[in-house]
Design a protein around this motif. Structure first.
Motif, PDB file in Angstrom:
ATOM      1  N   THR A 193      80.827 133.138  16.204  1.00  0.00           N
ATOM      2  CA  THR A 193      79.893 134.227  16.466  1.00  0.00           C
ATOM      3  C   THR A 193      80.266 135.470  15.674  1.00  0.00           C
ATOM      4  N   ILE A 194      81.572 135.795  15.649  1.00  0.00           N
ATOM      5  CA  ILE A 194      82.020 136.958  14.884  1.00  0.00           C
ATOM      6  C   ILE A 194      81.722 136.779  13.397  1.00  0.00           C
ATOM      7  N   GLY A 195      81.971 135.567  12.887  1.00  0.00           N
ATOM      8  CA  GLY A 195      81.677 135.308  11.486  1.00  0.00           C
ATOM      9  C   GLY A 195      80.210 135.457  11.156  1.00  0.00           C
ATOM     10  N   LEU A 196      79.350 134.946  12.033  1.00  0.00           N
ATOM     11  CA  LEU A 196      77.905 135.053  11.806  1.00  0.00           C
ATOM     12  C   LEU A 196      77.453 136.511  11.842  1.00  0.00           C
ATOM     13  N   LEU A 197      77.927 137.274  12.830  1.00  0.00           N
ATOM     14  CA  LEU A 197      77.566 138.688  12.909  1.00  0.00           C
ATOM     15  C   LEU A 197      78.095 139.463  11.705  1.00  0.00           C
ATOM     16  N   GLY A 198      79.323 139.103  11.273  1.00  0.00           N
ATOM     17  CA  GLY A 198      79.867 139.756  10.091  1.00  0.00           C
ATOM     18  C   GLY A 198      79.034 139.495   8.845  1.00  0.00           C
ATOM     19  N   LEU A 200      75.716 138.766   8.832  1.00  0.00           N
ATOM     20  CA  LEU A 200      74.397 139.379   8.971  1.00  0.00           C
ATOM     21  C   LEU A 200      74.432 140.895   8.855  1.00  0.00           C
ATOM     22  N   PHE A 201      75.536 141.508   9.346  1.00  0.00           N
ATOM     23  CA  PHE A 201      75.614 142.971   9.368  1.00  0.00           C
ATOM     24  C   PHE A 201      76.799 143.466   8.532  1.00  0.00           C
ATOM     25  N   PHE A 202      76.986 142.870   7.390  1.00  0.00           N
ATOM     26  CA  PHE A 202      78.140 143.203   6.561  1.00  0.00           C
ATOM     27  C   PHE A 202      78.122 144.665   6.131  1.00  0.00           C
ATOM     28  N   GLN A 203      76.981 145.163   5.661  1.00  0.00           N
ATOM     29  CA  GLN A 203      76.915 146.528   5.137  1.00  0.00           C
ATOM     30  C   GLN A 203      77.183 147.556   6.238  1.00  0.00           C
ATOM     31  N   GLN A 204      76.602 147.348   7.404  1.00  0.00           N
ATOM     32  CA  GLN A 204      76.830 148.284   8.504  1.00  0.00           C
ATOM     33  C   GLN A 204      78.303 148.271   8.932  1.00  0.00           C
ATOM     34  N   ILE A 205      78.884 147.084   8.984  1.00  0.00           N
ATOM     35  CA  ILE A 205      80.302 146.996   9.356  1.00  0.00           C
ATOM     36  C   ILE A 205      81.175 147.659   8.306  1.00  0.00           C
ATOM     37  N   TRP A 206      80.811 147.501   7.051  1.00  0.00           N
ATOM     38  CA  TRP A 206      81.576 148.135   5.967  1.00  0.00           C
ATOM     39  C   TRP A 206      81.555 149.655   6.097  1.00  0.00           C
ATOM     40  N   ASP A 207      80.375 150.205   6.419  1.00  0.00           N
ATOM     41  CA  ASP A 207      80.262 151.663   6.565  1.00  0.00           C
ATOM     42  C   ASP A 207      81.092 152.159   7.747  1.00  0.00           C
ATOM     43  N   VAL A 208      81.057 151.420   8.854  1.00  0.00           N
ATOM     44  CA  VAL A 208      81.834 151.826  10.028  1.00  0.00           C
ATOM     45  C   VAL A 208      83.326 151.735   9.752  1.00  0.00           C
ATOM     46  N   ALA A 209      83.749 150.677   9.044  1.00  0.00           N
ATOM     47  CA  ALA A 209      85.175 150.485   8.764  1.00  0.00           C
ATOM     48  C   ALA A 209      85.735 151.578   7.874  1.00  0.00           C
ATOM     49  N   HIS A 210      84.874 152.259   7.114  1.00  0.00           N
ATOM     50  CA  HIS A 210      85.328 153.316   6.213  1.00  0.00           C
ATOM     51  C   HIS A 210      84.987 154.706   6.747  1.00  0.00           C
ATOM     52  N   ASN A 211      84.686 154.782   8.042  1.00  0.00           N
ATOM     53  CA  ASN A 211      84.375 156.069   8.661  1.00  0.00           C
ATOM     54  C   ASN A 211      85.674 156.696   9.160  1.00  0.00           C
TER      55      ASN A 211
END
Length: 331
Positions: A193-198, A200-211
């Motif tokens: 599930t985590i892999g699938l969400l990662g 599908l929402f890679f760009q959003q996660i990338w932005d949050v990880a660099h906040n």
């Protein structure tokens, strides 16, 4: 003369017969006790005993087997968090011994819960739980000295417990943990599930990880959570607050510097949070050039006032915990 000698021989023979009968009877009782203990261990490798069972199977004399006994308090009202964890690990050790290739009837694992064996705690002069004690075999008419497993130093897990048993009894066996298929399936499902969400929402996660702001807040919250004593509460399970049984007065702070209440931890958490916020305002908000000089002055004085009041409250709290012996105060 001959008659007297005959009577003496008859008396000696009678005494010998009585002693033999008593010995056979005692041996029979020991065999019955051992057989009963074996039957109980066959049903459950961790035998549950009460006060009578402890006196019969553990502290009885002329015992040719060892007993590793855990004394615990599992009922929720005792609020013993380590008891539950140690119980599961100790049970794993007992079940591992029951499956060992060198398993024999000279080593047993048992437990006494406080609610069913308070007298045992009193006999052993125990003030806390859990406690693990090894009782070696005892000779006829004597009681063997017990040996206590140091839970605080050796740890709560099953591996050091098995090492302790091997050192005391000479019985070496391997720890056996049954495979947790349900837990494994849940972990695999979670990873998928985590892999699938990662994906599908890679760009959003990338932005949050660099906040940087988000990471700063998370790091600050983590420091406040651990430094305020929440982990201590999670392990010890103290009451939320305390009421004086005579006056009914509620206390938020524990009178002992080595203990605390649940509400005390929350007060300390928010106190540290206010101190941190004041420091952040003084170092980040006040120096901003976009603010007017008057605004910076007002915000700075307010932050200094909050910082002074909160630090003063914190120092007074320390004096309360130290019963007035803490030497520092601000206001």
């Amino acid at each position: 003369m001959a008659a007297a000698m005959a009577r003496r021989r008859l008396l000696v023979a009678a005494l010998a017969a009585v002693l033999v009968l008593l010995g056979v009877q005692a041996a029979s009782k020991e065999d019955i006790r051992l057989q009963k203990f074996k039957e109980m261990a066959a049903e459950n490798p961790l035998v549950k005993l009460d006060s009578n069972g402890y006196s019969r199977f553990v502290r009885g004399t002329n015992r040719d087997y060892s007993v590793v006994l855990m004394l615990t308090a599992l009922a929720p009202h005792h609020k013993c968090q380590p008891c539950r964890h140690v119980y599961h690990e100790f049970e794993t050790v007992a079940r591992s011994w029951s499956k060992a290739s060198n398993h024999n009837d000279r080593l047993f694992f048992a437990m006494v819960d406080y609610d069913s064996g308070a007298e045992v705690f009193q006999k052993l002069k125990l003030q806390s739980a859990p406690v693990i004690i090894h009782f070696p075999p005892s000779a006829a008419g004597a009681r063997a000295s017990a040996d206590t497993y140091d839970v605080q130093r050796r740890g709560f897990s099953a591996d050091p417990m098995i090492k302790f048993v091997r050192e005391r009894t000479g019985n070496a066996f391997t720890l056996y943990r049954p495979p947790d298929y349900v837990g494994g399936a849940i972990k695999l499902t979670g990873l998928a599930t985590i892999g699938l969400l990662g994906y599908l929402f890679f760009q959003q996660i990338w932005d949050v990880a660099h906040n940087a702001t988000l990471w700063t807040i998370m790091a600050l919250f983590t420091c406040l959570y651990f430094s305020s004593g929440h982990m201590w509460n999670h392990i010890r399970g103290p009451p939320f607050q305390w009421a004086d049984p005579k006056t009914g007065e509620m206390r938020a702070f524990h009178w002992d510097s080595n203990s605390q209440f649940g509400v005390e931890t929350q007060i300390v958490f928010f106190t540290y949070a206010l101190i941190s916020a004041s420091v952040v305002v003084l170092n980040v908000i006040v120096p901003k050039p976009s603010l007017s000089a008057a605004s910076r002055k007002v915000i700075g004085w307010v932050a200094l006032a909050v910082l002074g009041l909160v630090v003063s409250f914190l120092l007074r709290s320390f004096r309360t915990k130290q019963r007035g012996s803490y030497p520092y105060m601000l206001l």
